[in-house]
Design a protein around this motif. Structure first.
Motif, PDB file in Angstrom:
ATOM      1  N   SER A   1       6.139   0.533   3.796  1.00 29.86           N
ATOM      2  CA  SER A   1       5.342  -0.711   4.408  1.00 29.86           C
ATOM      3  C   SER A   1       5.052   0.187   6.534  1.00 29.86           C
ATOM      4  O   SER A   1       4.223   0.803   6.829  1.00 29.86           O
ATOM      5  CB  SER A   1       4.137  -1.327   4.160  1.00 29.86           C
ATOM      6  OG  SER A   1       3.954  -1.588   4.767  1.00 29.86           O
TER       7      SER A   1
ATOM      8  N   GLN B   1       0.271  -0.729  -0.263  1.00 30.62           N
ATOM      9  CA  GLN B   1       0.208  -0.103   0.100  1.00 30.62           C
ATOM     10  C   GLN B   1       0.654   1.282  -0.070  1.00 30.62           C
ATOM     11  O   GLN B   1       0.659   2.434  -0.536  1.00 30.62           O
ATOM     12  CB  GLN B   1      -0.883  -0.126   1.008  1.00 30.62           C
ATOM     13  CG  GLN B   1      -2.002  -0.647   1.411  1.00 30.62           C
ATOM     14  CD  GLN B   1      -1.189  -2.093   2.141  1.00 30.62           C
ATOM     15  OE1 GLN B   1      -0.305  -2.893   1.875  1.00 30.62           O
ATOM     16  NE2 GLN B   1      -2.417  -2.966   2.285  1.00 30.62           N
ATOM     17  N   SER B   2       1.880   1.567   1.078  1.00 30.14           N
ATOM     18  CA  SER B   2       3.218   2.382   0.674  1.00 30.14           C
ATOM     19  C   SER B   2       3.799   2.184   0.182  1.00 30.14           C
ATOM     20  O   SER B   2       4.971   3.340   0.029  1.00 30.14           O
ATOM     21  CB  SER B   2       3.037   3.293   2.364  1.00 30.14           C
ATOM     22  OG  SER B   2       2.178   2.846   3.232  1.00 30.14           O
TER      23      SER B   2
ATOM     24  N   ALA C   1       5.558   4.000   6.882  1.00 29.69           N
ATOM     25  CA  ALA C   1       4.835   4.416   6.948  1.00 29.69           C
ATOM     26  C   ALA C   1       3.542   4.389   7.730  1.00 29.69           C
ATOM     27  O   ALA C   1       3.218   5.256   8.597  1.00 29.69           O
ATOM     28  CB  ALA C   1       3.551   4.054   5.649  1.00 29.69           C
TER      29      ALA C   1
END
Lengths: 282, 144
Positions: free
Chosen positions: A188, A119-120, A191
């Protein structure tokens, strides 16, 4: 007698009806329980399954390699048609096991990619999946070529083609992909660190006692320090990553990138007890 | 040979006569027990069949009752499993309304969980990527 048979048949029919009803009732009751937990276990189970397949193929590879070496020695010693035929068959088996090992290895790498959080990440998982698909397809084509060989002479150029493919494409690309996973994982977690430190800062600020304000201030400066150093090392890792080539093996650059990424991870790990400490002083 | 005068019959002869008489009677009797035995078997069999019929006749009702019971048990399980989260929700609502301190405690607990999840993620940074190194493969195939 016929009446007794009738009675027996009716009893068995009753039993069958009850059994079927229990199955029909049990299935919808149990299936939601299974599916609700299935997703949690799916990723880890896939990696475990891929590891197991790879391990099995690795064992087969070692076995066929031994057989190939023995057959090769016999052919070199006797130079007979029988020994040549045996050498060809063992070589063919060995090359096929190499292909199968590579295919299971690619799936193992893919399973790690599926368990990584993207996601990040600054990387695109789709590109990685495409590369793995391409390599898998090429290895399958080479496996078909091996299957079509009929003589020892035909198997030698196929083996060279496979060697070139591994050295110039498959190995460098997959090594780079593994480094990608490593950096993506760090991104990740970083983040998550940023998110949590902001939230915790607000949370603690509104509840902290006046006598603990100094602790809060120093905690804030510590988290800022971790943030800056982690960001710096991550940027350097990505810079080094860009220098990794995917058309030939470059172990030095890979090791360099991994080393810098490890520094970023070490900075992040400083936060492990920091967050818990702040919750204790509320 | 027969004695016409009964007074002259000796005890032995009397006994023999008596036995002959009873033997004569027994020869008639076996027919009766056979008839009785057959009759009793038939009636016993009929009793059994009638009892079975009593059980079998309401069979469709029995089967439908069993199926209905199974369905009811299934619905009860579904309802119970659905009720549990609602009960948990009710429990949290009660806490927030009744005590502000309890709300803060719950927030602290949630935050602790977040921190715990993050710490687990930190642990997993040292993952098993080392276990997926590219395999060493020997492809120098030659027969010279």
């Amino acid at each position: 007698m016929s009446l007794q048979l009738l009675i027996a048949n009716r009893k068995s029919l009753i039993v069958k009806i009850i059994a079927i009803s229990l199955v029909l009732v049990a299935f919808p009751t149990i299936s939601p329980l299974i599916t609700s937990h299935f997703s949690l276990l799916k990723a880890q189970t896939t990696i475990d399954a891929a590891k197991e397949n790879y391990s099995i193929q690795l064992t087969r590879y070692n076995d066929t390699k031994e057989s190939y070496i023995t057959a090769k020695s016999n052919y070199i010693a006797f130079k007979s048609a029988t020994s040549k035929s045996e050498a060809f068959l063992k070589t063919k088996d060995y090359l096929i096991s190499v292909d199968e090992l590579l295919l299971t290895y690619i799936e193992l790498v893919r399973s790690f990619g599926n368990s990584t959080k993207w996601q990040s990440s600054s990387f695109n998982k789709e590109n990685i999946d495409n590369i793995l698909d391409q390599e898998s397809s090429i290895i399958k084509d080479l496996k078909n070529k091996v299957n079509q060989t009929t003589t020892l002479e035909e198997s030698i150029p196929v083996s060279r083609e496979l060697k070139n493919q591994l050295g110039n494409s498959t190995s460098p690309k997959i090594n780079k992909i593994i480094v990608t996973f490593d950096i993506a994982q760090t991104e990740s977690t970083f983040a998550k660190f940023n998110q949590l430190s902001v939230y915790l800062n607000e949370f603690v600020k509104s509840r902290i006692k006046p006598q603990n304000q100094a602790i809060l201030a120093n905690w804030q400066s510590e988290t800022v320090d971790i943030q800056e150093k982690t960001q710096k090392n991550l940027d350097l890792a990505k810079e080094s990553y860009q220098k990794i080539r995917d058309d030939r093996n470059n172990q030095f650059q890979i090791q360099q990138t991994s080393k810098i990424n490890t520094l970023a991870k070490d900075e992040l790990k400083r936060s492990k007890n920091l967050f818990e400490e702040m919750l204790k002083i509320i | 040979m027969k004695n016409e005068n009964p007074e002259n019959i000796s005890p032995m002869e009397k006994q023999i006569l008596a036995e002959e008489l009873t033997a004569g009677m027994e020869s008639e009797k076996p027919q009766k027990p056979k008839q009785i035995f057959k009759f009793n078997f038939v009636s016993f069999h009929q009793v059994l069949v009638s009892k079975f019929k009593k059980i079998i006749r309401p069979k469709p009702i029995a089967i439908s009752l069993i199926i209905l019971a199974i369905v009811l048990v299934f619905l009860a399980i579904v309802l119970i499993s659905k009720d549990k989260p609602q009960q948990e929700d009710l429990a949290t609502i009660k806490v927030t309304i009744s005590s502000p301190q309890a709300v803060i405690d719950q927030e602290i607990e949630n935050t602790k969980k977040e921190v715990s999840v993050f710490n687990d993620e930190l642990e997993s940074l040292d993952s098993e990527l080392n276990s997926i190194k590219f395999p060493q493969i020997d492809l120098d195939i030659n027969f010279d």
